[in-house]
Scaffold this active site. Structure first.
Site, mmCIF file in Angstrom:
data_model
loop_
_atom_site.group_PDB
_atom_site.id
_atom_site.type_symbol
_atom_site.label_atom_id
_atom_site.label_comp_id
_atom_site.label_asym_id
_atom_site.label_seq_id
_atom_site.Cartn_x
_atom_site.Cartn_y
_atom_site.Cartn_z
ATOM 1 N N HIS A 1 -3.383 6.726 2.778
ATOM 2 C CA HIS A 1 -3.756 5.350 3.090
ATOM 3 C C HIS A 1 -5.089 5.286 3.818
ATOM 4 O O HIS A 1 -5.900 4.378 3.584
ATOM 5 C CB HIS A 1 -2.655 4.701 3.935
ATOM 6 C CG HIS A 1 -2.900 3.270 4.253
ATOM 7 N ND1 HIS A 1 -3.384 2.857 5.477
ATOM 8 C CD2 HIS A 1 -2.746 2.142 3.503
ATOM 9 C CE1 HIS A 1 -3.500 1.548 5.476
ATOM 10 N NE2 HIS A 1 -3.124 1.081 4.296
ATOM 11 N N ARG B 1 0.298 8.313 5.345
ATOM 12 C CA ARG B 1 -0.754 7.828 6.247
ATOM 13 C C ARG B 1 -2.115 8.425 5.880
ATOM 14 O O ARG B 1 -3.133 7.741 5.914
ATOM 15 C CB ARG B 1 -0.410 8.195 7.691
ATOM 16 C CG ARG B 1 0.661 7.342 8.335
ATOM 17 C CD ARG B 1 0.058 6.152 9.020
ATOM 18 N NE ARG B 1 1.015 5.491 9.898
ATOM 19 C CZ ARG B 1 0.764 4.351 10.527
ATOM 20 N NH1 ARG B 1 -0.403 3.763 10.389
ATOM 21 N NH2 ARG B 1 1.671 3.791 11.298
ATOM 22 N N SER C 1 0.833 -1.205 0.000
ATOM 23 C CA SER C 1 0.000 0.000 0.000
ATOM 24 C C SER C 1 0.866 1.253 0.000
ATOM 25 O O SER C 1 0.645 2.181 -0.798
ATOM 26 C CB SER C 1 -0.915 -0.001 1.221
ATOM 27 O OG SER C 1 -1.810 -1.091 1.199
#
Length: 216
Positions: free
Chosen positions: A45, A42, A17
């Site tokens: 994601h 982050r 990812s």
């Protein structure tokens, strides 16, 4: 038909990812300081959208200020329980408290008397913990507006504001106000309507542990 073959190993899933985000958002990451890359990844994601990084604004000192605050034991003040639940407590460097006052006694009445939301009303109860804190707002634009109003009135300044309220009414405007006049507080925010509790929690997790410690 059988279920397609797929990754099952948590570490491999996160590695793939994060690699995808780096590839798809290479140009957007390049305009951010290196220390903000973990936070940006982050954020992307958390929402499954690499292009969110295009709208990410991070003040030059936000990451350093937030990390220093957490290491020093500062609390994390959040506007919603969903943000609190998204913070990886095991990775907070000093056993930091995660504080949500939304359900405290009197908050609903305070909101009614002030003709505002409970999310905004609870901000008034943060004052004792606000100095040097990490503030993460991922739900209510009214909470971010109220925090900025309180700062204008001289309440103690937090170490950093992670402003990611979401929605069609006030979200873009509250974040624009934060970015345009952060009241001397380091900040990270996302332009436009996008945001949410997962993004706010992801920003805290990035300050706490970078890309390490993703949950299984």
């Amino acid at each position: 038909m059988p279920v397609p073959d797929h990754l099952r190993d948590p570490a491999a899933i996160y590695a793939a990812s994060f690699r995808t985000i780096r590839e798809e958002a290479a140009d957007a990451l390049a305009r951010l300081p290196g220390e903000a890359h973990d936070l940006a990844i982050r954020i992307a994601h958390a929402c499954g959208m690499a292009d969110a990084i295009d709208d990410l604004l991070v003040s030059p000192d936000a990451v350093a200020a937030g990390r220093a605050a957490l290491r020093a034991g500062a609390p994390v003040l959040v506007d919603a329980q969903m943000v609190a639940h998204g913070v990886i407590g095991a990775r907070l460097p000093a056993g930091n408290r995660v504080v949500c006052r939304l359900g405290d006694p009197g908050v609903a009445e305070r909101a009614r008397l002030g003709a505002t939301t409970r999310s905004a009303a609870q901000v008034d109860l943060w004052e004792a913990d606000l100095a040097g804190a990490v503030v993460a707002i991922g739900n209510a634009p009214t909470a971010l507006f109220r925090l900025l109003e309180r700062l204008d009135r001289g309440v103690p300044r937090p170490a950093v504001i992670l402003g990611f309220p979401v929605g069609f009414v006030g979200a873009a405007e509250s974040k624009a106000e934060l970015a345009g006049d952060p009241r001397g507080v380091p900040f990270a925010t996302l332009r436009g309507r996008r945001g949410g509790s997962a993004m706010a929690a992801a920003a805290v997790n990035a300050l706490a542990a970078g890309l390490v410690g993703a949950p299984a």
